[in-house]
Design an enzyme around this catalytic site. Sequence first.
Site, PDB file in Angstrom:
ATOM      1  N   ARG A   1       0.854  -1.183   0.000  1.00  0.00           N
ATOM      2  CA  ARG A   1       0.000   0.000   0.000  1.00  0.00           C
ATOM      3  C   ARG A   1       0.891   1.234   0.000  1.00  0.00           C
ATOM      4  O   ARG A   1       1.960   1.241   0.633  1.00  0.00           O
ATOM      5  CB  ARG A   1      -0.900   0.039   1.245  1.00  0.00           C
ATOM      6  CG  ARG A   1      -2.098  -0.894   1.197  1.00  0.00           C
ATOM      7  CD  ARG A   1      -3.117  -0.486   0.130  1.00  0.00           C
ATOM      8  NE  ARG A   1      -4.305  -1.333   0.115  1.00  0.00           N
ATOM      9  CZ  ARG A   1      -4.522  -2.340  -0.740  1.00  0.00           C
ATOM     10  NH1 ARG A   1      -3.630  -2.652  -1.650  1.00  0.00           N
ATOM     11  NH2 ARG A   1      -5.647  -3.021  -0.698  1.00  0.00           N
TER      12      ARG A   1
ATOM     13  N   HIS B   1      -1.451  -0.419  -9.902  1.00  0.00           N
ATOM     14  CA  HIS B   1      -2.183  -1.298  -8.963  1.00  0.00           C
ATOM     15  C   HIS B   1      -2.696  -2.554  -9.678  1.00  0.00           C
ATOM     16  O   HIS B   1      -3.890  -2.852  -9.669  1.00  0.00           O
ATOM     17  CB  HIS B   1      -3.344  -0.547  -8.278  1.00  0.00           C
ATOM     18  CG  HIS B   1      -3.789  -1.205  -7.003  1.00  0.00           C
ATOM     19  ND1 HIS B   1      -4.199  -0.497  -5.889  1.00  0.00           N
ATOM     20  CD2 HIS B   1      -3.882  -2.507  -6.655  1.00  0.00           C
ATOM     21  CE1 HIS B   1      -4.539  -1.334  -4.925  1.00  0.00           C
ATOM     22  NE2 HIS B   1      -4.357  -2.587  -5.372  1.00  0.00           N
TER      23      HIS B   1
HETATM   24  P1  NDP Z   1      -1.891 -10.725   5.573  1.00  0.00           P
HETATM   25  O1  NDP Z   1      -2.845 -10.116   6.523  1.00  0.00           O
HETATM   26  O2  NDP Z   1      -1.965 -12.178   5.282  1.00  0.00           O
HETATM   27  O3  NDP Z   1      -0.389 -10.446   6.063  1.00  0.00           O
HETATM   28  C1  NDP Z   1       0.014  -9.232   6.581  1.00  0.00           C
HETATM   29  C2  NDP Z   1       1.425  -9.384   7.127  1.00  0.00           C
HETATM   30  O4  NDP Z   1       1.852  -8.116   7.614  1.00  0.00           O
HETATM   31  C3  NDP Z   1       1.493 -10.358   8.312  1.00  0.00           C
HETATM   32  O5  NDP Z   1       2.690 -11.087   8.284  1.00  0.00           O
HETATM   33  C4  NDP Z   1       1.484  -9.408   9.515  1.00  0.00           C
HETATM   34  O6  NDP Z   1       2.134  -9.906  10.668  1.00  0.00           O
HETATM   35  C5  NDP Z   1       2.309  -8.267   8.955  1.00  0.00           C
HETATM   36  N1  NDP Z   1       2.048  -7.052   9.724  1.00  0.00           N
HETATM   37  C6  NDP Z   1       0.885  -6.414   9.945  1.00  0.00           C
HETATM   38  N2  NDP Z   1       1.071  -5.349  10.744  1.00  0.00           N
HETATM   39  C7  NDP Z   1       2.399  -5.331  11.038  1.00  0.00           C
HETATM   40  C8  NDP Z   1       3.212  -4.497  11.841  1.00  0.00           C
HETATM   41  N3  NDP Z   1       2.693  -3.444  12.491  1.00  0.00           N
HETATM   42  N4  NDP Z   1       4.514  -4.784  11.926  1.00  0.00           N
HETATM   43  C9  NDP Z   1       5.045  -5.849  11.279  1.00  0.00           C
HETATM   44  N5  NDP Z   1       4.337  -6.681  10.512  1.00  0.00           N
HETATM   45  C10 NDP Z   1       3.018  -6.419  10.389  1.00  0.00           C
HETATM   46  O7  NDP Z   1      -1.994  -9.880   4.221  1.00  0.00           O
HETATM   47  P2  NDP Z   1      -1.694 -10.369   2.734  1.00  0.00           P
HETATM   48  O8  NDP Z   1      -0.333 -10.978   2.706  1.00  0.00           O
HETATM   49  O9  NDP Z   1      -2.814 -11.148   2.193  1.00  0.00           O
HETATM   50  O10 NDP Z   1      -1.692  -8.959   1.971  1.00  0.00           O
HETATM   51  C11 NDP Z   1      -0.793  -7.939   2.332  1.00  0.00           C
HETATM   52  C12 NDP Z   1      -1.221  -6.641   1.681  1.00  0.00           C
HETATM   53  O11 NDP Z   1      -0.975  -6.677   0.271  1.00  0.00           O
HETATM   54  C13 NDP Z   1      -2.719  -6.321   1.751  1.00  0.00           C
HETATM   55  O12 NDP Z   1      -3.078  -5.814   3.003  1.00  0.00           O
HETATM   56  C14 NDP Z   1      -2.867  -5.303   0.653  1.00  0.00           C
HETATM   57  O13 NDP Z   1      -2.616  -4.025   1.185  1.00  0.00           O
HETATM   58  C15 NDP Z   1      -1.763  -5.662  -0.332  1.00  0.00           C
HETATM   59  N6  NDP Z   1      -2.295  -6.167  -1.605  1.00  0.00           N
HETATM   60  C16 NDP Z   1      -1.949  -5.520  -2.765  1.00  0.00           C
HETATM   61  C17 NDP Z   1      -2.399  -5.966  -3.971  1.00  0.00           C
HETATM   62  C18 NDP Z   1      -1.985  -5.311  -5.233  1.00  0.00           C
HETATM   63  O14 NDP Z   1      -2.487  -5.656  -6.314  1.00  0.00           O
HETATM   64  N7  NDP Z   1      -1.068  -4.373  -5.194  1.00  0.00           N
HETATM   65  C19 NDP Z   1      -3.285  -7.142  -4.076  1.00  0.00           C
HETATM   66  C20 NDP Z   1      -3.572  -7.754  -2.804  1.00  0.00           C
HETATM   67  C21 NDP Z   1      -3.094  -7.272  -1.627  1.00  0.00           C
HETATM   68  P3  NDP Z   1       1.544 -11.183  11.438  1.00  0.00           P
HETATM   69  O15 NDP Z   1       1.830 -12.348  10.519  1.00  0.00           O
HETATM   70  O16 NDP Z   1       2.340 -11.242  12.673  1.00  0.00           O
HETATM   71  O17 NDP Z   1       0.078 -10.935  11.634  1.00  0.00           O
HETATM   72  C1  OXD Z   2      -6.364  -5.975  -2.729  1.00  0.00           C
HETATM   73  C2  OXD Z   2      -5.813  -5.176  -3.780  1.00  0.00           C
HETATM   74  O1  OXD Z   2      -6.231  -5.587  -1.582  1.00  0.00           O
HETATM   75  O2  OXD Z   2      -6.143  -5.428  -4.958  1.00  0.00           O
HETATM   76  O3  OXD Z   2      -6.958  -7.034  -3.008  1.00  0.00           O
HETATM   77  O4  OXD Z   2      -5.014  -4.277  -3.538  1.00  0.00           O
END
Ligand code: NDP
Ligand code: OXD
Length: 308
Positions: free
Chosen positions: A223, A271
Amino acid sequence: MITVLFAVPDLWADYADVLPSALDAAGIRAQVVQEAEPEVVDYIIYAPSAPLQDFTPFTRARAVLSLWAGVERIVGNATLTQPLCRMVDPSLTESMVEWVVGHALRHHLGMDAQIVNPDHLWNPVVPPLARNRPVTVLGLGALGTACAKALAGLNFPVTGWSRTQKTVPGVRCLSGEDGLRQALTGAQIVVTLLPRTADTENTLNAETLALPARGAVILNPGRGPLIDDAALLAALDGGQIGHATLDVFRVEPLPQDHAFWAHPRVTVTPHIAADTRPESASGVIAENIRRSEAGEPLLHQVDRALGY
Ligand code: NDP
Ligand code: OXD
């Protein structure tokens, strides 16, 4: 017969056939509709483009199922008291792995020098092996873990960082504030796959951008607000960061006058790193509805307090 409200008009054409088929295949008798009296709705399918903002009248809804993985635009909605599930889908993950590995290899192999070579220079610069190029993935969730494993599979030494401590075979896993410093120090490629929350805003800032190896590459498909834009531009201009490939931004579409568009060492992708694919996403939704109807716990439920 249950009622599933598909609350995302601009995506209806993509889901009108595949979602009912997936529900049918999961053994669920359901009508999928674009409009219904709120009190008869059992499940709501949501995405950020949905006009629906007030969930109060949906007194019978058992879950709101997001088509997006990132839920920052709905998680703070005070009218939403029903369980909220985010999208975790094998196709989405596959797509993110392809984007991350593709852009990592572009920089690792120095492909730009051969692709754009107007003076036909014969300049045999041999890249190091992946085993000698440390990569750090911030976020070890569904997407970060898959990307970390894929990069480790290519022999990159991969470090992953998350809020809670993780164990991922072949990946050095770190957590906490000290862990972030360790994870970034000396990294040559940094991938940001954290959710947008109050805690993750500006994870990459003037201080943390100084930690990777000089000339390191940033890949951000997570993001926009994970990175302080001004600090990134300063780090690019000073040479501390060699290139940034960015898929997500604080404002989308990225405004035409934003410095990222014109910067010679920034690549903008609009995106598209990982779009939700209707067919596989419908399967995920159908499975979650099946579980809910069978009294089993929902998958991928969002923790409202954590914001992801
Ligand atoms: P998840 O919720 O599965 O994973 C998030 C990860 O971030 C976890 O490992 C979590 O830690 C870690 N995290 C959250 N907060 C913190 C923090 N404060 N400090 C350190 N680590 C932290 O999300 P996804 O992997 O499914 O997706 C990640 C992001 O990718 C989405 O939220 C979205 O914003 C983005 N995205 C972008 C897309 C695009 O097309 N560009 C498409 C899809 C998603 P923990 O494991 O300990 O909970
Ligand atoms: C999602 C994205 O969060 O597309 O799925 O960014």
